[in-house]
Design a protein around this motif. Sequence first.
Motif, PDB file in Angstrom:
ATOM      1  N   GLY A   1     -69.330 -27.813 -65.246  1.00 11.52           N
ATOM      2  CA  GLY A   1     -69.671 -26.403 -65.188  1.00 11.52           C
ATOM      3  C   GLY A   1     -68.419 -25.540 -65.225  1.00 11.52           C
ATOM      4  N   PRO A   2     -68.576 -24.244 -65.028  1.00 15.37           N
ATOM      5  CA  PRO A   2     -67.459 -23.315 -65.210  1.00 15.37           C
ATOM      6  C   PRO A   2     -66.597 -23.078 -63.981  1.00 15.37           C
ATOM      7  N   MET A   3     -66.962 -23.617 -62.817  1.00 19.29           N
ATOM      8  CA  MET A   3     -66.333 -23.143 -61.594  1.00 19.29           C
ATOM      9  C   MET A   3     -64.951 -23.726 -61.320  1.00 19.29           C
ATOM     10  N   ARG A   4     -64.703 -24.976 -61.654  1.00 18.42           N
ATOM     11  CA  ARG A   4     -63.361 -25.512 -61.428  1.00 18.42           C
ATOM     12  C   ARG A   4     -62.303 -24.756 -62.242  1.00 18.42           C
ATOM     13  N   PRO A   5     -62.519 -24.502 -63.552  1.00 16.62           N
ATOM     14  CA  PRO A   5     -61.525 -23.710 -64.285  1.00 16.62           C
ATOM     15  C   PRO A   5     -61.357 -22.305 -63.716  1.00 16.62           C
ATOM     16  N   LEU A   6     -62.453 -21.694 -63.249  1.00  9.72           N
ATOM     17  CA  LEU A   6     -62.354 -20.362 -62.654  1.00  9.72           C
ATOM     18  C   LEU A   6     -61.577 -20.426 -61.341  1.00  9.72           C
ATOM     19  N   ALA A   7     -61.857 -21.436 -60.527  1.00  8.75           N
ATOM     20  CA  ALA A   7     -61.148 -21.577 -59.246  1.00  8.75           C
ATOM     21  C   ALA A   7     -59.644 -21.684 -59.462  1.00  8.75           C
ATOM     22  N   ALA A   8     -59.229 -22.363 -60.527  1.00  5.29           N
ATOM     23  CA  ALA A   8     -57.806 -22.525 -60.799  1.00  5.29           C
ATOM     24  C   ALA A   8     -57.127 -21.184 -61.065  1.00  5.29           C
ATOM     25  N   LEU A   9     -57.868 -20.222 -61.585  1.00  6.43           N
ATOM     26  CA  LEU A   9     -57.316 -18.899 -61.872  1.00  6.43           C
ATOM     27  C   LEU A   9     -57.384 -17.962 -60.668  1.00  6.43           C
ATOM     28  N   LEU A  10     -58.155 -18.327 -59.661  1.00  6.97           N
ATOM     29  CA  LEU A  10     -58.333 -17.479 -58.480  1.00  6.97           C
ATOM     30  C   LEU A  10     -57.543 -17.972 -57.270  1.00  6.97           C
ATOM     31  N   ARG A  11     -57.025 -19.190 -57.339  1.00  3.87           N
ATOM     32  CA  ARG A  11     -56.462 -19.841 -56.159  1.00  3.87           C
ATOM     33  C   ARG A  11     -55.209 -19.148 -55.627  1.00  3.87           C
ATOM     34  N   ASP A  12     -54.526 -18.359 -56.424  1.00  2.00           N
ATOM     35  CA  ASP A  12     -53.342 -17.657 -55.929  1.00  2.00           C
ATOM     36  C   ASP A  12     -53.723 -16.454 -55.064  1.00  2.00           C
ATOM     37  N   SER A  13     -54.980 -16.027 -55.146  1.00  2.83           N
ATOM     38  CA  SER A  13     -55.414 -14.853 -54.396  1.00  2.83           C
ATOM     39  C   SER A  13     -56.391 -15.166 -53.274  1.00  2.83           C
ATOM     40  N   PHE A  14     -57.068 -16.311 -53.353  1.00  3.27           N
ATOM     41  CA  PHE A  14     -58.124 -16.650 -52.405  1.00  3.27           C
ATOM     42  C   PHE A  14     -58.101 -18.149 -52.086  1.00  3.27           C
ATOM     43  N   THR A  15     -58.724 -18.506 -50.966  1.00  2.00           N
ATOM     44  CA  THR A  15     -59.097 -19.894 -50.748  1.00  2.00           C
ATOM     45  C   THR A  15     -60.462 -20.058 -51.392  1.00  2.00           C
ATOM     46  N   VAL A  16     -60.501 -20.778 -52.500  1.00  2.00           N
ATOM     47  CA  VAL A  16     -61.693 -20.831 -53.342  1.00  2.00           C
ATOM     48  C   VAL A  16     -62.469 -22.106 -53.052  1.00  2.00           C
ATOM     49  N   TYR A  17     -63.752 -21.938 -52.743  1.00  2.00           N
ATOM     50  CA  TYR A  17     -64.644 -23.052 -52.444  1.00  2.00           C
ATOM     51  C   TYR A  17     -65.619 -23.237 -53.604  1.00  2.00           C
ATOM     52  N   THR A  18     -65.706 -24.460 -54.099  1.00  2.00           N
ATOM     53  CA  THR A  18     -66.730 -24.828 -55.063  1.00  2.00           C
ATOM     54  C   THR A  18     -67.553 -25.947 -54.452  1.00  2.00           C
ATOM     55  N   TYR A  19     -68.830 -26.007 -54.804  1.00  2.00           N
ATOM     56  CA  TYR A  19     -69.683 -27.027 -54.195  1.00  2.00           C
ATOM     57  C   TYR A  19     -70.774 -27.462 -55.141  1.00  2.00           C
ATOM     58  N   ASP A  20     -71.343 -28.616 -54.841  1.00  2.00           N
ATOM     59  CA  ASP A  20     -72.481 -29.130 -55.601  1.00  2.00           C
ATOM     60  C   ASP A  20     -73.760 -28.689 -54.894  1.00  2.00           C
ATOM     61  N   ARG A  21     -74.541 -27.865 -55.554  1.00  2.00           N
ATOM     62  CA  ARG A  21     -75.817 -27.487 -54.971  1.00  2.00           C
ATOM     63  C   ARG A  21     -76.696 -28.732 -54.780  1.00  2.00           C
ATOM     64  N   ARG A  22     -77.628 -28.667 -53.861  1.00  2.86           N
ATOM     65  CA  ARG A  22     -78.431 -29.852 -53.521  1.00  2.86           C
ATOM     66  C   ARG A  22     -79.091 -30.453 -54.757  1.00  2.86           C
ATOM     67  N   GLY A  23     -79.100 -31.794 -54.790  1.00  2.00           N
ATOM     68  CA  GLY A  23     -79.685 -32.509 -55.909  1.00  2.00           C
ATOM     69  C   GLY A  23     -78.762 -32.657 -57.106  1.00  2.00           C
ATOM     70  N   ARG A  24     -77.502 -32.258 -56.952  1.00  2.00           N
ATOM     71  CA  ARG A  24     -76.555 -32.320 -58.067  1.00  2.00           C
ATOM     72  C   ARG A  24     -75.255 -32.970 -57.616  1.00  2.00           C
ATOM     73  N   GLY A  25     -74.556 -33.551 -58.578  1.00  2.00           N
ATOM     74  CA  GLY A  25     -73.232 -34.089 -58.302  1.00  2.00           C
ATOM     75  C   GLY A  25     -73.225 -35.040 -57.127  1.00  2.00           C
ATOM     76  N   GLU A  26     -72.369 -34.761 -56.151  1.00  6.07           N
ATOM     77  CA  GLU A  26     -72.211 -35.638 -54.987  1.00  6.07           C
ATOM     78  C   GLU A  26     -72.972 -35.139 -53.762  1.00  6.07           C
ATOM     79  N   SER A  27     -73.785 -34.102 -53.915  1.00  7.49           N
ATOM     80  CA  SER A  27     -74.641 -33.650 -52.819  1.00  7.49           C
ATOM     81  C   SER A  27     -75.949 -34.424 -52.832  1.00  7.49           C
ATOM     82  N   SER A  28     -76.553 -34.551 -51.659  1.00 11.39           N
ATOM     83  CA  SER A  28     -77.846 -35.221 -51.565  1.00 11.39           C
ATOM     84  C   SER A  28     -78.968 -34.198 -51.737  1.00 11.39           C
TER      85      SER A  28
END
Length: 260
Positions: A36-63
């Motif tokens: 998805g788009p969030m990891r590339p976006l987080a890389a551009l925001l990390r100098d200004s914020f502590t950026v959290y990305t997560y897997d919504r339930r039922g996706r990726g590594e979330s249960s």
Amino acid sequence: MPTVTSADGTTIAYEHTGAGPALILVDGAMCYRAAGPMRPLAALLRDSFTVYTYDRRGRGESSDTRPYATAREVEDLQALIAAAGGQAYVYAISSGAALTMATAAVDPRITKLALYEPPFMAESGDDTRAKEYTQRLNELLDAGQNGDAVALFMSHVGMPAPVIDDIRAQPSWATLEAIAPTLAYDDQLLAGGRVPHDLASTIAVPALVLAGGASPQALQHASKATADALPTAEHRTLDGQTHDVSPEALAPTLIEFFGT
């Protein structure tokens, strides 16, 4: 891999990067941290914020925990806000915007929110199409036809049939089939495709609603309708952008909004 445990016991996997005020990024349908788009976006925001990305339930590594309810996904996001220090800015795209609005309406710990193209498509007057999609989607998922459900979703959002056929022939299609049940979650969040005016009217924190200037008129109209329903929202258009917004085009606007 850090995790939080939601109120119903669901494990939500997340990651964070950068330094500064907490900013949580919320995906739309069929997306998660690794797709998805969030990891590339987080890389551009990390100098200004502590950026959290997560897997919504039922996706990726979330249960996941059945049955699904919007309130359960709200609790997932609330658990992540707690892990982020007890308050956060939130940016969400597409159907993730509906989840963020539902959370902001009940949780003052979201102190600012930015939404990109909330897909309340029925605001353009096409209620029948949304109802037909919901019915057919649930029929396919109930029958275990996950691949056909994914194809239905892709068609619903405007992807041409030959492109869908090409994607379906790729090895990655199995990954999409695995998270197909979450399509019903996003559809439930959108509640028929109309802006939830009563809910939106209770969200008093600063808000920004964005649309792409090259997106379909129905999405642009939905974004404007969402901004109009939020008491303190500003509406902006990103010239030349589509629903697949470029992180490079989006990041400066988010840094400006959340940084002031």
